[in-house]
Design an enzyme around this catalytic site. Structure first.
Site, mmCIF file in Angstrom:
data_model
loop_
_atom_site.group_PDB
_atom_site.id
_atom_site.type_symbol
_atom_site.label_atom_id
_atom_site.label_comp_id
_atom_site.label_asym_id
_atom_site.label_seq_id
_atom_site.Cartn_x
_atom_site.Cartn_y
_atom_site.Cartn_z
ATOM 1 C CB ALA A 72 -0.792 -0.176 1.189
ATOM 2 N N GLY A 117 0.753 -5.063 0.759
ATOM 3 C CA GLY A 117 -0.535 -5.009 -0.331
ATOM 4 C C GLY A 117 -0.237 -5.728 -1.556
ATOM 5 C CD GLU A 120 -2.141 -7.442 2.735
ATOM 6 O OE1 GLU A 120 -1.635 -6.454 2.573
ATOM 7 O OE2 GLU A 120 -2.757 -7.787 3.939
ATOM 8 C CD GLU A 140 1.560 -5.637 5.557
ATOM 9 O OE1 GLU A 140 2.312 -6.409 6.096
ATOM 10 O OE2 GLU A 140 0.994 -5.529 4.683
#
Ligand code: CAA
Length: 266
Positions: A72, A117, A120, A140
């Site tokens: 992200a 992300g 993911e 994270e």
């Protein structure tokens, strides 16, 4: 709207279609393809479009440059507090669910950093092929947050909770060979062969009946969330749907007539 029309509106994603395979390339290499709002919105639009487009039967996702997706967008998230963070997670989860639930096969061709992300995103795909340059990780907790684009749920389901917890708690980066060893990826290839390998695997998949592949995907994905008895019930129902298709008639007739099947995806 057609894929061609949509692709001209996208900011950070490039899409081409060849041999009924859409190649979706995340194209924000200066930020290692980090997922900001524009990139997420592009993915949302293109996957809506792919879901509706019968001329696309399979999807490959990859990244431009040395990143697959480095997570992200940290710069964008920096000012977020609880509510904004939750909204951002909800947005990404909605889009990744769309990818996971697309009734067409999706392969991620992981060319480089697949962190946070990005890891993911690859987990929402059916199959992961990594180049020897791929690096996976969920860093994270080192940023004071938790994986929230599906990582706490999909990673343990894929590789088991022990290894998933180790990776999520340590934030350790994992190279392609180790990712293969723990079952995070299906295959590792040299970087120059990555897209070719993904296309070859997709072409092998697409020789089969597309509707049957879609039904199998639903049975596997939903079944994983059920107890075995309910999963087997679902399997019977999806089997019933597959038996109702023209492709079932063709596939079995072709076997009996000792010739290759010609599927029409009906
Ligand atoms: N967000 C925003 N920008 C990012 C980024 C990210 N996730 N990852 C890399 N970038 C940017 C860098 O800031 C840098 O930009 P500038 O050139 O403007 O400084 C550019 O991409 C290139 O990155 P580096 O110079 O850092 O490249 P490197 O080769 O030295 O390091 C790296 C590569 C190890 C991947 C390093 O960039 C890195 O650690 N990135 C962050 C990875 C990360 O923590 N991802 C998880 C984010 S949180 C998340 O995804 C959460 C979730 O579930 C919410």
């Amino acid at each position: 709207m057609s894929i061609l029309e949509i692709s001209s509106q996208l900011i950070n994603v490039l899409v081409t279609v060849e041999d009924e395979i859409a190649l979706v390339k995340i194209n924000r290499p200066k930020a290692l393809n980090a997922l900001n709002n524009d990139t997420l919105s592009d993915l949302n639009k293109i996957f809506d479009c792919i879901a509706e487009d019968d001329s696309v039967r399979g999807v490959i996702i990859t990244g431009e440059g040395k990143g697959f997706v480095a997570g992200a967008d940290i710069v964008q998230m920096q000012g977020y507090k609880s509510i904004e963070g939750r909204k951002y997670a909800a947005l990404a989860q909605m889009i990744f669910n769309k990818i996971e639930n697309l009734e067409k096969p999706v392969i991620s061709a992981v060319n480089g950093y697949a962190l946070g992300g990005g890891c993911e995103l690859s987990l929402s795909c059916d199959i992961r092929i990594a180049s020897t340059k791929a690096v996976f990780g969920q860093p994270e907790v080192g940023l004071g947050v938790i994986p929230c684009f599906g990582g706490t749920q999909r990673l343990p389901r894929l590789i088991g909770s022990g290894i998933a917890k180790e990776l999520i708690y340590t934030g350790r980066q994992v190279k392609a060979e180790e990712a293969l060893y723990v079952g995070l990826v299906n295959k590792v290839v040299e970087p120059e062969l990555l897209i070719e390998e993904a296309k070859n695997m997709m072409k092998t998949i697409l020789k089969n009946a597309s509707l049957a592949i879609g039904f199998a995907k639903v049975a596997i994905n939903r079944g994983l969330e059920m107890d075995i008895d309910n999963g087997l019930e679902l399997e019977k129902d999806m089997a019933a749907l597959s038996f109702a298709t023209d492709d079932k008639d063709e596939g079995m007739r072709a076997f009996v007539e000792k010739r290759p099947a010609v599927f029409k995806n009906k």
